[in-house]
Write a protein that holds these residues in place. Sequence first.
Motif, PDB file in Angstrom:
ATOM      1  N   LEU A 154     -15.483  -3.792   5.863  1.00  0.00           N
ATOM      2  CA  LEU A 154     -14.813  -3.093   4.875  1.00  0.00           C
ATOM      3  C   LEU A 154     -14.223  -4.095   3.853  1.00  0.00           C
ATOM      4  CD1 LEU A 154     -14.000  -0.370   3.833  1.00  0.00           C
ATOM      5  CD2 LEU A 154     -12.037  -0.523   5.226  1.00  0.00           C
ATOM      6  N   MET A 155     -13.733  -5.007   4.613  1.00  0.00           N
ATOM      7  CA  MET A 155     -12.910  -6.064   3.555  1.00  0.00           C
ATOM      8  C   MET A 155     -13.901  -6.937   2.615  1.00  0.00           C
ATOM      9  SD  MET A 155     -10.203  -7.820   6.156  1.00  0.00           S
ATOM     10  CE  MET A 155      -9.555  -9.088   5.025  1.00  0.00           C
ATOM     11  N   ALA A 156     -15.394  -6.834   3.220  1.00  0.00           N
ATOM     12  CA  ALA A 156     -16.037  -7.601   2.362  1.00  0.00           C
ATOM     13  C   ALA A 156     -16.980  -6.572   1.171  1.00  0.00           C
ATOM     14  CB  ALA A 156     -17.224  -8.192   3.383  1.00  0.00           C
ATOM     15  N   ALA A 174      -9.941   4.006  -1.578  1.00  0.00           N
ATOM     16  CA  ALA A 174      -9.458   4.917  -0.675  1.00  0.00           C
ATOM     17  C   ALA A 174      -8.782   4.159   0.484  1.00  0.00           C
ATOM     18  CB  ALA A 174     -10.356   5.505   0.326  1.00  0.00           C
ATOM     19  N   ASP A 175      -7.251   4.392   0.429  1.00  0.00           N
ATOM     20  CA  ASP A 175      -6.233   3.832   1.470  1.00  0.00           C
ATOM     21  C   ASP A 175      -6.500   4.446   2.771  1.00  0.00           C
ATOM     22  OD1 ASP A 175      -5.090   1.993  -0.330  1.00  0.00           O
ATOM     23  OD2 ASP A 175      -3.881   3.932  -1.222  1.00  0.00           O
ATOM     24  N   SER A 176      -7.079   5.621   2.957  1.00  0.00           N
ATOM     25  CA  SER A 176      -7.293   6.473   4.079  1.00  0.00           C
ATOM     26  C   SER A 176      -8.492   7.320   4.178  1.00  0.00           C
ATOM     27  CB  SER A 176      -6.114   7.185   4.687  1.00  0.00           C
ATOM     28  OG  SER A 176      -5.982   8.258   3.538  1.00  0.00           O
ATOM     29  N   GLN A 192       3.477   8.855   1.347  1.00  0.00           N
ATOM     30  CA  GLN A 192       3.454   7.382   0.838  1.00  0.00           C
ATOM     31  C   GLN A 192       3.985   6.594   1.863  1.00  0.00           C
ATOM     32  OE1 GLN A 192       1.928   6.219  -2.057  1.00  0.00           O
ATOM     33  NE2 GLN A 192       1.420   8.539  -2.457  1.00  0.00           N
ATOM     34  N   GLY A 193       4.695   6.904   2.637  1.00  0.00           N
ATOM     35  CA  GLY A 193       5.237   6.081   3.759  1.00  0.00           C
ATOM     36  C   GLY A 193       4.173   5.880   5.124  1.00  0.00           C
ATOM     37  N   TYR A 194       3.203   7.161   5.201  1.00  0.00           N
ATOM     38  CA  TYR A 194       2.377   7.072   5.850  1.00  0.00           C
ATOM     39  C   TYR A 194       1.306   6.090   5.344  1.00  0.00           C
ATOM     40  CZ  TYR A 194       4.069  11.443   8.120  1.00  0.00           C
ATOM     41  OH  TYR A 194       4.799  12.423   8.840  1.00  0.00           O
ATOM     42  N   LEU A 195       0.925   5.985   4.127  1.00  0.00           N
ATOM     43  CA  LEU A 195      -0.039   5.257   3.842  1.00  0.00           C
ATOM     44  C   LEU A 195       0.460   3.809   3.825  1.00  0.00           C
ATOM     45  CD1 LEU A 195      -1.230   7.355   0.493  1.00  0.00           C
ATOM     46  CD2 LEU A 195      -2.295   6.865   2.662  1.00  0.00           C
ATOM     47  N   LYS A 196       1.536   3.449   3.479  1.00  0.00           N
ATOM     48  CA  LYS A 196       2.328   2.092   3.567  1.00  0.00           C
ATOM     49  C   LYS A 196       2.168   1.485   4.870  1.00  0.00           C
ATOM     50  CE  LYS A 196       6.225  -0.577   2.408  1.00  0.00           C
ATOM     51  NZ  LYS A 196       7.684  -0.396   1.806  1.00  0.00           N
ATOM     52  N   ASP A 197       2.342   2.609   5.913  1.00  0.00           N
ATOM     53  CA  ASP A 197       2.329   2.051   7.368  1.00  0.00           C
ATOM     54  C   ASP A 197       0.868   1.625   7.863  1.00  0.00           C
ATOM     55  OD1 ASP A 197       4.931   2.090   7.396  1.00  0.00           O
ATOM     56  OD2 ASP A 197       4.876   4.119   8.533  1.00  0.00           O
ATOM     57  N   LEU A 198      -0.347   2.041   7.019  1.00  0.00           N
ATOM     58  CA  LEU A 198      -1.659   2.124   7.576  1.00  0.00           C
ATOM     59  C   LEU A 198      -2.090   0.483   7.278  1.00  0.00           C
ATOM     60  CD1 LEU A 198      -3.249   5.103   6.092  1.00  0.00           C
ATOM     61  CD2 LEU A 198      -2.793   4.835   8.496  1.00  0.00           C
ATOM     62  N   PRO A 199      -3.043   0.076   8.261  1.00  0.00           N
ATOM     63  CA  PRO A 199      -3.500  -1.305   7.916  1.00  0.00           C
ATOM     64  C   PRO A 199      -4.107  -1.357   6.695  1.00  0.00           C
ATOM     65  CG  PRO A 199      -4.752  -0.048   9.648  1.00  0.00           C
ATOM     66  CD  PRO A 199      -3.559   0.588   9.276  1.00  0.00           C
ATOM     67  N   GLY A 200      -4.264  -2.647   5.997  1.00  0.00           N
ATOM     68  CA  GLY A 200      -4.881  -2.639   4.623  1.00  0.00           C
ATOM     69  C   GLY A 200      -6.062  -3.393   4.690  1.00  0.00           C
ATOM     70  N   TYR A 201      -7.015  -3.321   3.922  1.00  0.00           N
ATOM     71  CA  TYR A 201      -8.249  -4.015   3.992  1.00  0.00           C
ATOM     72  C   TYR A 201      -8.530  -4.362   2.622  1.00  0.00           C
ATOM     73  CZ  TYR A 201      -8.257  -1.790   8.325  1.00  0.00           C
ATOM     74  OH  TYR A 201      -7.953  -1.450   9.852  1.00  0.00           O
ATOM     75  N   PRO A 202      -7.767  -5.548   2.005  1.00  0.00           N
ATOM     76  CA  PRO A 202      -8.233  -5.674   0.897  1.00  0.00           C
ATOM     77  C   PRO A 202      -9.324  -6.639   0.677  1.00  0.00           C
ATOM     78  CG  PRO A 202      -6.538  -7.057   1.652  1.00  0.00           C
ATOM     79  CD  PRO A 202      -6.637  -5.793   2.713  1.00  0.00           C
ATOM     80  N   TYR A 203     -10.041  -6.484  -0.577  1.00  0.00           N
ATOM     81  CA  TYR A 203     -11.158  -7.191  -0.895  1.00  0.00           C
ATOM     82  C   TYR A 203     -11.039  -8.626  -0.643  1.00  0.00           C
ATOM     83  CZ  TYR A 203     -15.679  -8.577  -2.947  1.00  0.00           C
ATOM     84  OH  TYR A 203     -16.859  -9.433  -3.271  1.00  0.00           O
TER      85      TYR A 203
END
Length: 382
Positions: A154-156, A174-176, A192-203
């Motif tokens: 996903l990060m790639a 998509a953040d989720s 927004q708090g739920y989204l902020k707590d999710l693990p992120g997968y930046p490029y």
Amino acid sequence: MQVTVTLRTPDSTFNEYMATAPGTIESAATLAKDGTNYGNPTDGVNCTGPFEFSSWTPGQSLVLKRFDDYWDPQLRAKSAQVKFVFLSDPTARVNAFQTGEVDGGWMVPPDAYGQLESSSAGSLYFGQNTTVAEEVVNNLKGPLGNPTVRQALLMAIDRKGIITAGVDGVGDVADSMVTPNTWTGVPSSVVQGYLKDLPGYPYDPARAKAMAAKAGVHGQTVVIATSPLDSETTIVTQAVAQAASAIGLKPQIDTVSADKYTALFTDPAARKGIDLFVTFWYTNITDPLDMYVSLETGQFANYGNWSDPAFDTALNKAVAAYDPAQHAADTAAAQQIAMQQLPWLPLYSDPVSVFLGKRITGVQPSIAYLYYPWAAQIGAKG
């Protein structure tokens, strides 16, 4: 005139689903008479709303006529009839919009956005959607069985690049696995708090490659199913294949017919040997559970047979919770696990699109068109 449903276990989403396909009411006499022919072009269907069935020419068109005795006066149809024309070829659809042969249409081909936005034949509109483009991980016994490899893949993936090339830049990474607007009744700050707590997968291809290398999957093959359905599907598939190569995997693209691609969603045998395939997954109700219940152990749409006991526990608690705050909190707990494990890879979301020719007005662009009698509001421009 009344039906009472007694649930074996609590289900906080039941009432919402009654406004969708499971809540359809049909004449028992019609079902008994038509049997296996029910819904075929020869007999049509026995149903009424603001319109009723008129005629059906298989593969060409479907005609509905106004039903003047519809119960809701505010939704009595303004048009005498509506004719749906089936144009599977995207170019043919766009040409029909441009010439005025067709007055409008939903799900406009993204590669025609620019052309139709400047068209003198009508206007292109965008509205709220609940769809997220996602890559389904179908094989958890191969290299993608390791959550770290799924995270690396996903990060790639250049998700912003997909949006630019695939949907003319009209969309968001998509953040989720669900769009924020599915959290009905939950304060925006909480969502927004739920989204902020999710693990992120930046490029980050370099970091992704290092993660995959550490997982020991270099040189292993992943089979990506696709079909020449539209340019968007092709672009997504190519981007995922490029990402797989970037982290050291060997992507193999398996191009199948539209019918065989559809079978991936219904037939386990059709999915055999497939590691990944793309879906444009929408929720039928404005509740994230409509997506996440698909990932429960043993569910029909849990195509990769992913299973996580903690996820199932949180999910079942959310389904049983009628208190809005508790329902949201339990749903968020299930979402947290799903986004860490990534049984599906969320790519991007984009809005609903609809083109309206210059003769008509009245359509409100929204995915609600799946269940709302939108055609009743179409009228001629003054």
